[in-house]
Scaffold this active site. Structure first.
Site, PDB file in Angstrom:
ATOM      1  N   ARG A  31     -14.784  30.050   7.683  1.00  0.00           N
ATOM      2  CA  ARG A  31     -13.890  29.148   8.444  1.00  0.00           C
ATOM      3  C   ARG A  31     -14.486  27.745   8.393  1.00  0.00           C
ATOM      4  NH1 ARG A  31     -14.187  32.701  13.997  1.00  0.00           N
ATOM      5  NH2 ARG A  31     -13.315  34.627  13.180  1.00  0.00           N
ATOM      6  N   ASP A  73      -7.677  26.916  26.278  1.00  0.00           N
ATOM      7  CA  ASP A  73      -8.792  27.692  26.805  1.00  0.00           C
ATOM      8  C   ASP A  73     -10.016  26.782  26.736  1.00  0.00           C
ATOM      9  OD1 ASP A  73      -7.130  29.895  27.074  1.00  0.00           O
ATOM     10  OD2 ASP A  73      -8.334  31.223  25.818  1.00  0.00           O
ATOM     11  N   ASP A  89     -16.255  28.845  19.584  1.00  0.00           N
ATOM     12  CA  ASP A  89     -17.677  29.201  19.685  1.00  0.00           C
ATOM     13  C   ASP A  89     -18.131  30.395  18.832  1.00  0.00           C
ATOM     14  OD1 ASP A  89     -16.287  30.869  21.408  1.00  0.00           O
ATOM     15  OD2 ASP A  89     -17.585  30.544  23.145  1.00  0.00           O
ATOM     16  N   HIS A  96     -10.801  30.132  20.040  1.00  0.00           N
ATOM     17  CA  HIS A  96     -12.072  29.619  20.562  1.00  0.00           C
ATOM     18  C   HIS A  96     -12.977  29.128  19.441  1.00  0.00           C
ATOM     19  CE1 HIS A  96     -11.213  32.517  24.109  1.00  0.00           C
ATOM     20  NE2 HIS A  96     -10.398  31.488  24.061  1.00  0.00           N
ATOM     21  N   SER A 106     -12.669  40.430  19.599  1.00  0.00           N
ATOM     22  CA  SER A 106     -13.270  39.387  18.772  1.00  0.00           C
ATOM     23  C   SER A 106     -13.705  39.948  17.431  1.00  0.00           C
ATOM     24  CB  SER A 106     -14.488  38.797  19.496  1.00  0.00           C
ATOM     25  OG  SER A 106     -14.146  38.430  20.807  1.00  0.00           O
TER      26      SER A 106
HETATM   27  O1  DAV Z   1     -14.299  35.243  15.835  1.00  0.00           O
HETATM   28  O2  DAV Z   1     -13.148  36.566  17.079  1.00  0.00           O
HETATM   29  C1  DAV Z   1     -14.295  34.957  19.213  1.00  0.00           C
HETATM   30  C2  DAV Z   1     -14.510  33.877  20.244  1.00  0.00           C
HETATM   31  C3  DAV Z   1     -14.570  34.425  21.581  1.00  0.00           C
HETATM   32  N1  DAV Z   1     -14.762  33.374  22.588  1.00  0.00           N
HETATM   33  C4  DAV Z   1     -13.707  35.488  16.880  1.00  0.00           C
HETATM   34  C5  DAV Z   1     -13.703  34.445  17.953  1.00  0.00           C
END
Ligand code: DAV
Length: 378
Positions: free
Chosen positions: A263, A195, A246, A244, A297
């Site tokens: 993390r 991704d 971000d 991901h 998320s």
């Molecule tokens: O912390 O659930 C979400 C990232 C969405 N692009 C999470 C990662």
């Protein structure tokens, strides 16, 4: 000067042109091999699939439209994708899917590196055709910018060979964490899968999160595709749901990154940042103890900010801790209400894809650490 210029090398140089997603017709996907990575058994979405309610779509679109308004009022050009009817089955010679997904998080699909926009080789079957929502924009940029490189990563086949089909059998949170620590993720290494939102762009260096949505073969492919860049695979062993980069590792300006405190990047992988005088700070705690309803998320979308320039940043309006931290780091913080949009696939960074930022491809890591750059796997 051409009408459009595609050019972006990082997430913090002054933003000039961006794509913001839309929530129309978005679906909760039906079960497929890797879906449990996004929707686990404790999720309120478990066992559900089909179109999201019109009321939730409208609320998300209102927030997205307000975000667009704020960006435009700052002189930033904003384009929007063309949603498809995502509530339809689709088939390839290799698989079928009962619904498609949506075009709310463009960041997951589109990777901009300099004058190139690359559609990712995504690992979810329901997202296979998502790039079509951006096709009208890509055509327009192709016509308007003679230097634009319109690219597509090898289309994955996504047969069962691309997944470890028993990955979630008898899974417990402890086992999931152990697997993440062993770099054992739900995708196989059969073909490159990634991704775009797993790739952190810092000029000449691209840091790629190896996790549930990106495999090592993708790192190998990216290194060959971007021969002038240095690709580094990194991972966050305390994250059992590494989807991901971000909401985990977010650059704010040259030399400064915020890292999710649950993390953390391991010491061995911090060396390249330390050797080049980058500071890695713990991000502030989220304001909420749970995500909004029907959200994929975690609460850490608090740190999924959109940097407009090295002094200005958009933050979700209720995230007061993150706002305070950014304020104390010297940023002007623009609050954007976005909790309703979160459920459609992410925060302010996820909801966007860069087209143009000022600035060039800088070398922020002249002191390389031997062994951190991707090497081919056989
Ligand atoms: O912390 O659930 C979400 C990232 C969405 N692009 C999470 C990662």
């Amino acid at each position: 000067m051409p009408k459009t210029i595609v050019n972006s090398w990082n997430d913090f140089d002054p933003l000039k042109h961006i794509i913001v997603g839309r929530a129309d017709h978005c679906c909760i996907p039906a079960m497929e091999p890797a879906l449990e990575a996004k929707i686990d058994r404790s999720s309120d979405m478990w066992g559900m699939w089909g179109p999201r309610s019109l009321a939730t779509v409208e609320k998300a679109n209102e927030e997205l439209d307000y975000f667009v308004h704020v960006l435009e009022s700052r002189g930033i050009r904003v384009d929007r994708p063309t949603p498809l009817q995502w509530n339809q089955p689709a088939q390839t010679p290799d698989f079928s899917t009962k619904t498609l997904f949506g075009c709310m998080p463009p960041r997951d699909v589109l990777l901009t590196v300099g004058s190139e926009m690359l559609s990712a080789a995504m690992m979810m079957r329901c997202r296979y055709f998502e790039y079509l929502a951006y096709h009208p924009l890509m055509l327009k940029y192709f016509q308007e910018d003679p230097s634009f490189r319109w690219e597509q990563a090898p289309r994955p086949r996504l047969t069962d060979a691309s997944y470890k089909l028993d990955y979630f059998t008898d899974i417990t949170p402890e086992k999931l964490l152990q697997k993440a620590r062993n770099l054992d993720f739900v995708t196989s290494e059969h073909e490159p899968l990634f991704d775009a939102a797993d790739i952190l762009r810092l000029g000449k260096d691209l840091f790629v999160q190896h996790g549930l949505t990106t495999n090592r073969r993708a790192g190998d492919w990216l290194q060959r595709h971007f021969p002038d860049h240095r690709i580094h695979m990194i991972n966050f062993p305390d994250d059992p749901n590494s989807i991901h980069i971000d909401a985990t590792f977010v650059p704010l300006r040259p030399g400064l990154i915020i890292n999710n405190p649950v993390r953390r990047l391991p010491d061995s992988q911090r060396r390249i940042f330390e050797a080049n005088d980058w500071e890695i700070l713990d991000a502030a705690m989220p304001a909420h103890d749970r995500p909004p309803p029907l959200c994929y998320s975690s609460v850490w979308l608090s740190m999924n900010v959109l940097v407009l320039d090295q002094k200005t940043v958009c933050v979700e309006a209720s995230e007061f801790n993150q706002t305070e931290q950014l304020d104390s780091l010297g940023f002007e913080v623009i609050p954007i209400p976005f909790r309703n949009a979160f459920s459609f696939g992410g925060g302010l960074h996820c909801a966007t894809a860069d087209v143009r930022r000022e600035g060039r491809c800088e070398d922020y890591f002249p002191n390389q650490i031997p062994g951190t750059q991707i090497r081919s796997i056989s």
